[in-house]
Design a protein around this motif. Structure first.
Motif, PDB file in Angstrom:
ATOM      1  N   SER A   1      47.889  38.185 -48.751  1.00 45.70           N
ATOM      2  CA  SER A   1      48.514  38.605 -50.005  1.00 45.70           C
ATOM      3  C   SER A   1      49.957  38.121 -50.079  1.00 45.70           C
ATOM      4  O   SER A   1      50.434  37.682 -51.130  1.00 45.70           O
ATOM      5  CB  SER A   1      48.485  40.137 -50.132  1.00 45.70           C
ATOM      6  OG  SER A   1      47.231  40.580 -50.566  1.00 45.70           O
TER       7      SER A   1
ATOM      8  N   ALA B   1      43.764  37.725 -58.544  1.00 48.91           N
ATOM      9  CA  ALA B   1      42.614  36.976 -58.037  1.00 48.91           C
ATOM     10  C   ALA B   1      42.984  36.160 -56.804  1.00 48.91           C
ATOM     11  O   ALA B   1      42.269  36.169 -55.796  1.00 48.91           O
ATOM     12  CB  ALA B   1      42.056  36.070 -59.131  1.00 48.91           C
ATOM     13  N   LEU B   2      44.122  35.445 -56.856  1.00 45.36           N
ATOM     14  CA  LEU B   2      44.535  34.637 -55.709  1.00 45.36           C
ATOM     15  C   LEU B   2      44.919  35.514 -54.527  1.00 45.36           C
ATOM     16  O   LEU B   2      44.582  35.206 -53.378  1.00 45.36           O
ATOM     17  CB  LEU B   2      45.711  33.735 -56.096  1.00 45.36           C
ATOM     18  CG  LEU B   2      46.205  32.802 -54.979  1.00 45.36           C
ATOM     19  CD1 LEU B   2      45.104  31.837 -54.560  1.00 45.36           C
ATOM     20  CD2 LEU B   2      47.450  32.027 -55.420  1.00 45.36           C
TER      21      LEU B   2
ATOM     22  N   PHE C   1      43.789  38.528 -53.834  1.00 46.91           N
ATOM     23  CA  PHE C   1      42.552  39.067 -53.257  1.00 46.91           C
ATOM     24  C   PHE C   1      41.813  37.992 -52.466  1.00 46.91           C
ATOM     25  O   PHE C   1      41.346  38.233 -51.352  1.00 46.91           O
ATOM     26  CB  PHE C   1      41.658  39.616 -54.373  1.00 46.91           C
ATOM     27  CG  PHE C   1      40.326  40.115 -53.889  1.00 46.91           C
ATOM     28  CD1 PHE C   1      40.216  41.356 -53.273  1.00 46.91           C
ATOM     29  CD2 PHE C   1      39.176  39.338 -54.044  1.00 46.91           C
ATOM     30  CE1 PHE C   1      38.983  41.819 -52.814  1.00 46.91           C
ATOM     31  CE2 PHE C   1      37.952  39.788 -53.600  1.00 46.91           C
ATOM     32  CZ  PHE C   1      37.851  41.037 -52.987  1.00 46.91           C
ATOM     33  N   ALA C   2      41.724  36.792 -53.038  1.00 44.15           N
ATOM     34  CA  ALA C   2      40.990  35.714 -52.384  1.00 44.15           C
ATOM     35  C   ALA C   2      41.607  35.347 -51.036  1.00 44.15           C
ATOM     36  O   ALA C   2      40.894  35.180 -50.035  1.00 44.15           O
ATOM     37  CB  ALA C   2      40.944  34.484 -53.295  1.00 44.15           C
ATOM     38  N   LEU C   3      42.935  35.223 -50.989  1.00 41.92           N
ATOM     39  CA  LEU C   3      43.585  34.859 -49.726  1.00 41.92           C
ATOM     40  C   LEU C   3      43.529  35.992 -48.706  1.00 41.92           C
ATOM     41  O   LEU C   3      43.379  35.753 -47.509  1.00 41.92           O
ATOM     42  CB  LEU C   3      45.030  34.440 -49.976  1.00 41.92           C
ATOM     43  CG  LEU C   3      45.228  33.074 -50.639  1.00 41.92           C
ATOM     44  CD1 LEU C   3      46.709  32.711 -50.698  1.00 41.92           C
ATOM     45  CD2 LEU C   3      44.463  31.990 -49.913  1.00 41.92           C
ATOM     46  N   SER C   4      43.631  37.226 -49.169  1.00 43.65           N
ATOM     47  CA  SER C   4      43.494  38.368 -48.251  1.00 43.65           C
ATOM     48  C   SER C   4      42.125  38.363 -47.600  1.00 43.65           C
ATOM     49  O   SER C   4      41.988  38.514 -46.381  1.00 43.65           O
ATOM     50  CB  SER C   4      43.718  39.680 -49.002  1.00 43.65           C
ATOM     51  OG  SER C   4      45.051  39.819 -49.413  1.00 43.65           O
ATOM     52  N   VAL C   5      41.095  38.189 -48.417  1.00 41.57           N
ATOM     53  CA  VAL C   5      39.724  38.173 -47.897  1.00 41.57           C
ATOM     54  C   VAL C   5      39.503  36.958 -47.005  1.00 41.57           C
ATOM     55  O   VAL C   5      38.873  37.051 -45.942  1.00 41.57           O
ATOM     56  CB  VAL C   5      38.708  38.193 -49.058  1.00 41.57           C
ATOM     57  CG1 VAL C   5      37.300  37.885 -48.556  1.00 41.57           C
ATOM     58  CG2 VAL C   5      38.737  39.548 -49.752  1.00 41.57           C
ATOM     59  N   LEU C   6      40.036  35.804 -47.407  1.00 43.06           N
ATOM     60  CA  LEU C   6      39.881  34.594 -46.604  1.00 43.06           C
ATOM     61  C   LEU C   6      40.528  34.748 -45.230  1.00 43.06           C
ATOM     62  O   LEU C   6      39.914  34.407 -44.204  1.00 43.06           O
ATOM     63  CB  LEU C   6      40.509  33.405 -47.342  1.00 43.06           C
ATOM     64  CG  LEU C   6      40.422  32.047 -46.627  1.00 43.06           C
ATOM     65  CD1 LEU C   6      38.973  31.617 -46.467  1.00 43.06           C
ATOM     66  CD2 LEU C   6      41.209  30.986 -47.402  1.00 43.06           C
TER      67      LEU C   6
ATOM     68  N   ILE D   1      35.547  41.107 -44.850  1.00 39.11           N
ATOM     69  CA  ILE D   1      35.754  41.163 -46.302  1.00 39.11           C
ATOM     70  C   ILE D   1      36.271  42.538 -46.705  1.00 39.11           C
ATOM     71  O   ILE D   1      37.187  42.661 -47.537  1.00 39.11           O
ATOM     72  CB  ILE D   1      34.437  40.834 -47.045  1.00 39.11           C
ATOM     73  CG1 ILE D   1      34.086  39.352 -46.849  1.00 39.11           C
ATOM     74  CG2 ILE D   1      34.556  41.160 -48.529  1.00 39.11           C
ATOM     75  CD1 ILE D   1      32.723  38.966 -47.377  1.00 39.11           C
TER      76      ILE D   1
END
Length: 319
Positions: free
Chosen positions: A56, A82-83, A85-90, A224
């Motif tokens: 994040s 969105a970005l 969340f995506a980077l946190s999950v990645l 995730i």
């Protein structure tokens, strides 16, 4: 005991407890899933969460988000979320998968004792935390993040308590993620494979279940959930550091045990209960007792319910 303060802050503490408990619950799912399938306590899950918070941080740094999301359009705000969340999950999911492949799979193939897995998990936890602490210019300092949501923007009031956007986002997003996980485990083929391996891995292997794939999937899903928790944590408390996962990880593990480790619904219930009871206790006894209360509650519950409040293994659960 300050009963007057408890009454005056009851609704504020309930609101904050539910938000914090939602984060506990998501992290607790990582412990619960891995334990349910492998009977392994993945203590490195706290650092999986920690690395997600840095995902994040990277997203907000790249986008140069203004404090409080000021002068951002709805589309711009959606892109930021969105970005982030995506980077946190990645970051989190990638770390969890790497841990399974590098640290745990070789031990499983050699038939290592469970104690070796536990020591390896603790070692991985320290390696990840200390590696992040030694990296970068700020090293062990705290990294402040901009607030995506304006803290003065209230949505509505209930019981004299202001409900802000961040509270609604954290609680609702956590419930949605946990609901999707519950549906995945109970309704999909891969979910049934996870339950089969949790119940009897050797029988599942004979019946054609790819156990290695299921184990990898379990770590991936746990990552995730930890990444989602990291994303919500940085929305709620916009700061991170190398050891941010230590205390949260212990409390989330406590929540998993409290609800019945290995039980998905138990992780949800345990996380929410722990968050609320912590905040209520702080209102009654003072903030300095906040961290003590969590473990007192755990000891009391386990005295009467050794398997947790909803104790049931993933392999037998229909959740």
């Amino acid at each position: 005991m300050d009963w007057q303060n408890f009454v005056n802050t009851f609704w504020d503490n309930t609101r904050d407890g539910l938000a914090l408990g939602s984060i506990y619950a998501l992290i607790a799912l990582g412990y619960t899933l891995v334990y349910g399938v492998l009977r392994l306590i993945n203590f490195a899950n706290s650092e999986v969460f920690m690395l997600g918070t840095f995902g994040s941080f990277v997203a907000l740094w790249i986008l140069d988000v203004p404090q409080g999301g000021q002068q951002m359009s709805a589309l711009g705000l959606f892109g930021v979320l969105a970005l982030s969340f995506a980077l946190s999950v990645l970051f989190s999911a990638g770390t969890a998968v790497l841990l399974e492949r590098v640290a745990y799979r070789p031990l499983r193939r050699r038939g290592a004792p469970r104690l070796v897995f536990l020591i390896s998990a603790i070692g991985c936890s320290f390696v990840l935390a200390e590696a992040v602490g030694a990296f970068g210019a700020k090293r062990r300092d705290e990294y402040a993040l901009p607030r995506v949501f304006n803290p003065n923007h209230e949505v509505f009031r209930i019981g004299g308590t202001v409900i802000q956007v961040r509270h609604l986002v954290v609680i609702s997003a956590a419930l949605v993620m946990m609901g999707l996980l519950s549906v995945f485990v109970s309704r999909t083929r891969l979910g049934r494979g996870m339950r089969a391996v949790a119940q009897d891995s050797e029988t599942a292997r004979i019946l054609g279940v790819n156990v290695d794939q299921v184990v990898l999937l379990t770590f991936l899903i746990g990552g995730i959930m930890a990444g989602g928790a990291a994303f919500l944590y940085t929305l709620y408390l916009p700061a991170t550091r190398y050891n941010v996962g230590f205390l949260l990880g212990i409390k989330s593990f406590t929540a998993a045990v409290l609800g019945g480790i290995g039980n998905i619904k138990g992780a949800l219930f345990g996380g929410l209960l722990l968050g609320v009871v912590e905040k209520w206790g702080a209102g009654l006894f003072g903030g300095k007792w906040l961290d003590v209360i969590a473990f007192i509650v755990l000891v009391i519950v386990l005295m009467f319910r050794p398997t947790g409040l909803l104790g049931e293994s993933l392999g037998r659960s229909r959740a």
